[in-house]
Structure formats: C-alpha cells, structure tokens
Design an enzyme around this catalytic site. Structure first.
Site, PDB file in Angstrom:
ATOM      1  CE  LYS A  48      -1.839   3.263   1.895  1.00  8.37           C
ATOM      2  NZ  LYS A  48      -1.234   4.703   1.638  1.00  8.37           N
ATOM      3  CD  GLU A  71       9.896  12.584  11.374  1.00  5.94           C
ATOM      4  OE1 GLU A  71       9.241  11.876  12.042  1.00  5.94           O
ATOM      5  OE2 GLU A  71      11.204  12.365  11.247  1.00  5.94           O
ATOM      6  CB  CYS A  93      13.834   8.904   9.349  1.00  9.30           C
ATOM      7  SG  CYS A  93      14.015   7.926   7.963  1.00  9.30           S
ATOM      8  CD  GLU A 128      12.735   3.578   8.589  1.00 13.43           C
ATOM      9  OE1 GLU A 128      12.936   4.930   9.221  1.00 13.43           O
ATOM     10  OE2 GLU A 128      13.281   3.961   7.007  1.00 13.43           O
TER      11      GLU A 128
HETATM   12  O1  TXE Z   1       3.624   9.336   7.334  1.00 14.47           O
HETATM   13  P1  TXE Z   1       1.997   8.496   7.153  1.00 14.47           P
HETATM   14  P2  TXE Z   1       2.479  11.370   6.945  1.00 14.47           P
HETATM   15  C1  TXE Z   1       6.787  11.451   9.223  1.00 14.47           C
HETATM   16  C2  TXE Z   1       7.711  12.560   9.164  1.00 14.47           C
HETATM   17  C3  TXE Z   1       5.513  13.022   9.074  1.00 14.47           C
HETATM   18  C4  TXE Z   1       4.952  12.585   9.077  1.00 14.47           C
HETATM   19  C5  TXE Z   1       3.570  12.640   8.849  1.00 14.47           C
HETATM   20  O2  TXE Z   1       7.167  13.767  10.443  1.00 14.47           O
HETATM   21  O3  TXE Z   1       5.683  14.461   8.971  1.00 14.47           O
HETATM   22  O4  TXE Z   1       5.063  11.284   9.395  1.00 14.47           O
HETATM   23  O5  TXE Z   1       2.829  12.121   7.596  1.00 14.47           O
HETATM   24  C6  TXE Z   1      -0.127   5.414   5.546  1.00 14.47           C
HETATM   25  N1  TXE Z   1      -2.990   2.064   8.856  1.00 14.47           N
HETATM   26  N2  TXE Z   1       6.783  10.320   7.687  1.00 14.47           N
HETATM   27  O6  TXE Z   1       1.461  11.863   7.434  1.00 14.47           O
HETATM   28  O7  TXE Z   1       0.701   8.862   7.280  1.00 14.47           O
HETATM   29  C7  TXE Z   1       0.069   6.097   4.862  1.00 14.47           C
HETATM   30  O8  TXE Z   1      -1.270   5.665   4.097  1.00 14.47           O
HETATM   31  C8  TXE Z   1      -1.766   1.730   7.893  1.00 14.47           C
HETATM   32  C9  TXE Z   1       8.329   9.700   8.292  1.00 14.47           C
HETATM   33  O9  TXE Z   1       2.734  11.390   5.174  1.00 14.47           O
HETATM   34  O10 TXE Z   1       2.557   8.638   8.480  1.00 14.47           O
HETATM   35  C10 TXE Z   1       1.450   6.104   4.032  1.00 14.47           C
HETATM   36  O11 TXE Z   1       1.420   4.562   3.093  1.00 14.47           O
HETATM   37  N3  TXE Z   1      -1.820   3.242   7.141  1.00 14.47           N
HETATM   38  C11 TXE Z   1       8.378   8.365   7.142  1.00 14.47           C
HETATM   39  C12 TXE Z   1       2.382   4.921   5.318  1.00 14.47           C
HETATM   40  O12 TXE Z   1       1.100   5.697   5.695  1.00 14.47           O
HETATM   41  C13 TXE Z   1      -1.748   3.956   7.062  1.00 14.47           C
HETATM   42  C14 TXE Z   1       7.664   9.333   6.210  1.00 14.47           C
HETATM   43  C15 TXE Z   1       3.286   6.695   5.437  1.00 14.47           C
HETATM   44  O13 TXE Z   1       2.293   7.902   6.360  1.00 14.47           O
HETATM   45  C16 TXE Z   1      -2.340   4.743   8.676  1.00 14.47           C
HETATM   46  C17 TXE Z   1       6.494   9.739   5.937  1.00 14.47           C
HETATM   47  C18 TXE Z   1      -3.163   4.003   9.260  1.00 14.47           C
HETATM   48  N4  TXE Z   1      -3.764   4.199  10.328  1.00 14.47           N
HETATM   49  C19 TXE Z   1       6.434  10.284   6.994  1.00 14.47           C
HETATM   50  N5  TXE Z   1      -2.361   6.008   8.410  1.00 14.47           N
HETATM   51  C20 TXE Z   1      10.450   7.874   7.475  1.00 14.47           C
HETATM   52  N6  TXE Z   1      10.685   7.745   9.039  1.00 14.47           N
HETATM   53  O14 TXE Z   1      11.184   8.841   6.661  1.00 14.47           O
HETATM   54  C21 TXE Z   1      -0.873   6.253   7.561  1.00 14.47           C
HETATM   55  N7  TXE Z   1      -0.698   5.680   7.041  1.00 14.47           N
END
Ligand code: TXE
Length: 493
Positions: free
Chosen positions: A171, A381, A280, A246
């Site tokens: 996904k 972050e 990250c 991660e």
């Molecule tokens: O990430 P999300 P977001 C951090 C970074 C950023 C914050 C929010 O600080 O500002 O997260 O970003 C899926 N059940 N990172 O909201 O939501 C979502 O669809 C299952 C760090 O865009 O965590 C996407 O495919 N899945 C990071 C994935 O999770 C869910 C990279 C990541 O999105 C879900 C990205 C749920 N309840 C953001 N909610 C890194 N470590 O590199 C969301 N998703």
C-alpha cells in the site's frame, strides 16, 4: 492508473479514484484507483494463493535469482522514466531522484545473491540425531510505504521479501503511488509471477488500515510517522502478525572542535536539506562547540541561501517543494513555534512565493540558532527544510544533547580524527552513525532505529533474515525409543 492485483490492472469495485498532484505546480498528474477493504482482501487472497501453490515460494532459488536479476535489469532500463515520474510526484529534484533510483537495481541483485548463497545450518544436537535448521519464507507480507523516497523505501522491503520467497501486498502513500504501480508492471514483464507482488493504492485510514488489520498476513512492514507506527503495530499485533516499523527521526550532526568547519558546514547543509528536509535521518540538530558556533552558522547560511530552488525537473534545481500543503503547513507551524520559543532565525523562515514558486509548496531553507535541546523545534520531527544549531561546552555535553531525544535512527560526526569519531559513535544511541558523511546507504547495511524510531531492521543480511523464519528438522539416526515400554530412566534431550 489502477491497482495491480494477481497480475491484472484492476479498478476499485466501487469505481472510486483519487488525484495525484504535482507539488511544484499543483497540476493534476493522474487519477488513481482508490482502494479499500475489498481490494486489500482481494490482493491478500491473490498473494496467499500464489504463496500456497508455490509458484514463487517453491521455485528453486536459482530460478528466483535469475528472475530477480532480470527484474533488476528492467528497472535499470526504466530508470529515466521512473526518475522523472518520482520527481514529478514527490517534488524532489530530478538530480536527487536519478541518483537515488540508480541504486535500486543493486538491492534486487544483492538480495537475489543473498538468497542464492544462503546456507542452512546443522546444530550440535546431543544424541544420535541429525538436526538442521532451514530458513523458509514467512508467507504473505504487507508493506506500507511513505512518500519521501517511494521506490527506495519500497525496495529495501520488497527486494529481501521477494528474494526469500514471500508474496507481497504493497500500500504505497496516497501522495506518490504511481511509481510503485509502475514497478509492479515492470516486475510482471520481467517474469515475477502474477499474485507475487500486488499493489493496492489508497489512503492510510482506509486501504492502509485494511491491510494492517488483515489477519492473513505473516508480517507487516511500515515506514511512516511514529504515530502511524504505534497504531499499525497495535492493529497488526492484535492478530499476532509480526511487525517491522521504520519511523521518525531527528538526526544529530555533531561537529567536533577539530573538524574542518567548511567541510562540516557542507555536510550539515546536505544532511539537513536534501529531500527538502523530508527524510527520517534529516540532520535537524547541528551540535557545535560554543566557540565555533558563529563561524559554522555563517558558513551554513552562505550555503543555504545559495541553494537553487525551483522546478524539480530542471537539472540545476537543488531544492524542490514540500510534498503537500499539509507538510508546508506543518513546517510553517513549527517555524512559528521556534520563534515563540525564543530561537533566532539565521536564514529562511518563510514560504517561497516569487514567480512560479508561489504555485507550489516551496519553503526557504531555514536555520535556527540559539536553540535549546528542550525546545519543540529541537525535539519534534518537522520533516521540512528546517534545522537547529545547538552548542555544547565539552564532549560529555555533546553526547547528552545528541541522545536527549525520543528518536534514535541516525547521526553523523564530523572530525579530522577518525579514532575520535569511532569512540564517540559508541556513545550515541541510534541505529546508524556516519563519520564525516551523512545519508549514505548500501543494500548490505542494516537499517532501522532505536527508541521511537522503530523496531526491526531492513536491508543487509539481518533484513533478509527478518523476511524468513527458521524451520528446525530433527532426524533420529537410531531405533526410536519406545517410551512407555521401558522403565529405564531416559533423558529427553
Ligand atoms: O505519514 P504517514 P504522513 C513522518 C513525518 C511526517 C509525518 C506525517 O514526520 O511529517 O510522519 O506524514 C499510511 N493505518 N514521516 O502523515 O501517515 C499512509 O497512507 C495504516 C516519517 O504522510 O505515517 C502511508 O502509506 N496505514 C517517515 C504511510 O502510512 C496508514 C515517512 C506513511 O504515512 C495509516 C513519512 C493507518 N492508520 C512520514 N495512516 C519516514 N520515517 O521516513 C497512514 N498510513
């Protein structure tokens, strides 16, 4: 674009779609099928069927090795188009995306070779027994990926999963699903059988939730925000699905007093602003000796203000927009918090609106000085082009500040004395420490965080092993003991 399930491009059952937009211009790139529980169930079923009938999991490893190498070659041949699409959807400069995606084929070749050369073991089992331990695939694996490095992050998970013989349902992020869907089609053309690598596009709250709560998974592997990690780990854990996460980070960049300050300034800017700070392991806490702070800040500011911001597809562009309006707002909110907390803005601090930049989510590279470790801008972050400079008086204080954070993913140390750097690395609580570099990865390097940065490791031999499970086999080389027919005291070894 449609989902890729069981080797077919399929629309959502209810016909829903969503928009993918270019963050540099706001223009529509493409409409994509929006999946939910129905599509996830269909994809997991297809992956389970593919796993059970052994079309991939039971292939001789020499054949999987050959197919994965063909896949690597097909990716290599598609790099120009994949890089352009990745850059268009993430907003990251094409130069960055081309450099990043050029590493992908290596991951598939590396993990194909790891599987091809893996040796099982014989254990020193007591008694007249031959006992050996095999590593077998897990089954159907769910992978949920983010928008900042869509294909690289997927590849760190997908390459070991496929090499080990698992089948996969991905996904991708709702912001950047296109290259992942494209990759699934390339995989099919390269000979990876239908049903082995499935992709369901959609939003986290629906498709992501459906995947993470599916009881048919053998493992769920997520890269995302720390809050998402907590939710997903609970949901999957309730089904006893093993979880790899991660998550977030906020890497310290520790500049030791003996460092070449010009090189350290270059390293700090690279650490902080590559991917517009949306990584990250962004160098978001620059630690410098108090006597050198002013000098380092001036050098960093000179470099930051000269970064060329603009159209990500132009070769000269060094800084692209943030991926979404949401990330832009988050950055603006944190800069306002930093000012309120009493930190000083040395450069940047506002949205870039001149000319065409106003149409996209551009934000100026921002450096805060006079930052204390307890401030929110130094703890949370931000995931934008914002970095903080903090000062220390001695090495012990530098270590204290470096570790004074809930995250523990990456750190870098800048010094002219590698031995000093190595000793200091022992004291930093995080998963990877670079000395005189930052952001460097390799398929052979285990990747993952300590503390709130996650659990489990990707990549390297360890990452491969995490996509397998052991199966122990014990063979009795003597006559079996008839336990109930004897009164002798026997040992159960
Ligand atoms: O990430 P999300 P977001 C951090 C970074 C950023 C914050 C929010 O600080 O500002 O997260 O970003 C899926 N059940 N990172 O909201 O939501 C979502 O669809 C299952 C760090 O865009 O965590 C996407 O495919 N899945 C990071 C994935 O999770 C869910 C990279 C990541 O999105 C879900 C990205 C749920 N309840 C953001 N909610 C890194 N470590 O590199 C969301 N998703």
């Amino acid at each position: 674009m449609k989902h890729v399930i069981d080797g077919l491009e399929v629309a959502s059952a209810d016909g829903r779609t969503f928009e993918v937009r270019n963050p540099a211009t706001g223009a529509l790139v493409e409409r994509v099928a929006e999946g939910g529980a129905t599509e996830v169930a269909r994809a997991v079923d297809a992956a389970q069927q593919a796993f059970d009938d052994g079309r991939w999991s039971k292939l001789p490893v020499s054949q999987r090795y050959r197919i994965l190498n063909r896949f690597a070659q097909s990716i290599e041949d598609s790099l120009p188009s994949l890089s352009t699409l990745e850059s268009t959807c993430t907003g990251r400069p094409l130069r960055e995306m081309s450099a990043q995606l050029s590493r992908l084929p290596e991951f598939y070749r590396y993990f194909a070779a790891v599987a091809r050369t893996a040796e099982d073991s014989l254990t020193p089992f007591e008694g007249p027994y031959l006992s050996y331990v095999r590593r077998v695939p897990l089954g159907v694996v769910g992978q949920i990926t983010p928008w900042n490095h869509p294909l690289l992050i997927l590849t760190k998970k997908l390459a070991p999963a496929l090499a080990a013989g698992n089948t996969v349902v991905v996904k991708p992020s709702e912001y950047t699903p296109l290259t992942t869907l494209q990759l699934a089609k390339i995989a099919l053309e390269a000979g990876i059988p239908p049903g082995v690598f499935n992709v369901v596009a959609g939003f986290g709250g629906e498709a992501g939730r459906a995947l993470s709560s599916h009881a048919g998974l053998a493992k769920l592997d997520l890269t995302g925000g720390t809050e998402t990690g907590r939710v997903v780990a609970q949901t999957a854990g309730a089904n006893l699905v093993r979880v790899n996460c991660e998550l977030g980070g906020k890497a310290p960049v520790i500049v030791l007093p003996d460092a070449d300050l010009e090189k350290a300034a270059g390293g700090a800017i690279f650490a902080a602003f590559i991917a517009t700070g949306q990584t990250c392991i962004a160098g978001a806490r620059i630690l410098v000796h108090e006597s050198q702070a002013q000098d380092l800040i001036e050098r960093m500011v000179a470099r930051a203000v000269s970064l060329r911001m603009g159209d990500p597809l132009l070769a000269e562009t060094q800084l692209g927009p943030l991926v979404s309006e949401r990330q832009l707002q988050r950055t603006e909110e944190y800069v306002a918090i930093g000012i309120k907390e009493g930190a000083e803005i040395e450069c940047g601090g506002k949205r870039a609106t001149s000319g065409a930049l106003g149409q996209g989510f551009f934000y100026e590279p921002t450096i805060f000085a006079d930052v204390r470790s307890s401030m929110r801008i130094a703890q949370d972050e931000i995931f934008g082009p914002v970095t903080c400079v903090l000062t220390y008086k001695d090495l012990d204080e530098a270590v204290r500040i470096a570790n004074d954070i809930p995250f523990g993913l990456g750190a870098s140390i800048w010094t002219s004395d590698a031995a000093k750097g190595i000793k200091l690395s022992e004291r930093i609580n995080c998963g990877v420490v670079w000395i005189n570099d930052h952001h460097r990865i390799d398929p052979s390097l285990p990747w993952g965080g300590m503390k709130a940065s996650g659990m489990g490791r990707e990549a390297g031999i360890e990452g491969y092993r995490e996509y397998t499970q052991t199966k122990s086999v014990v063979v009795n080389l003597d006559e079996p003991v008839d336990w109930y027919a004897t009164t002798k005291t026997l040992r159960l070894s």
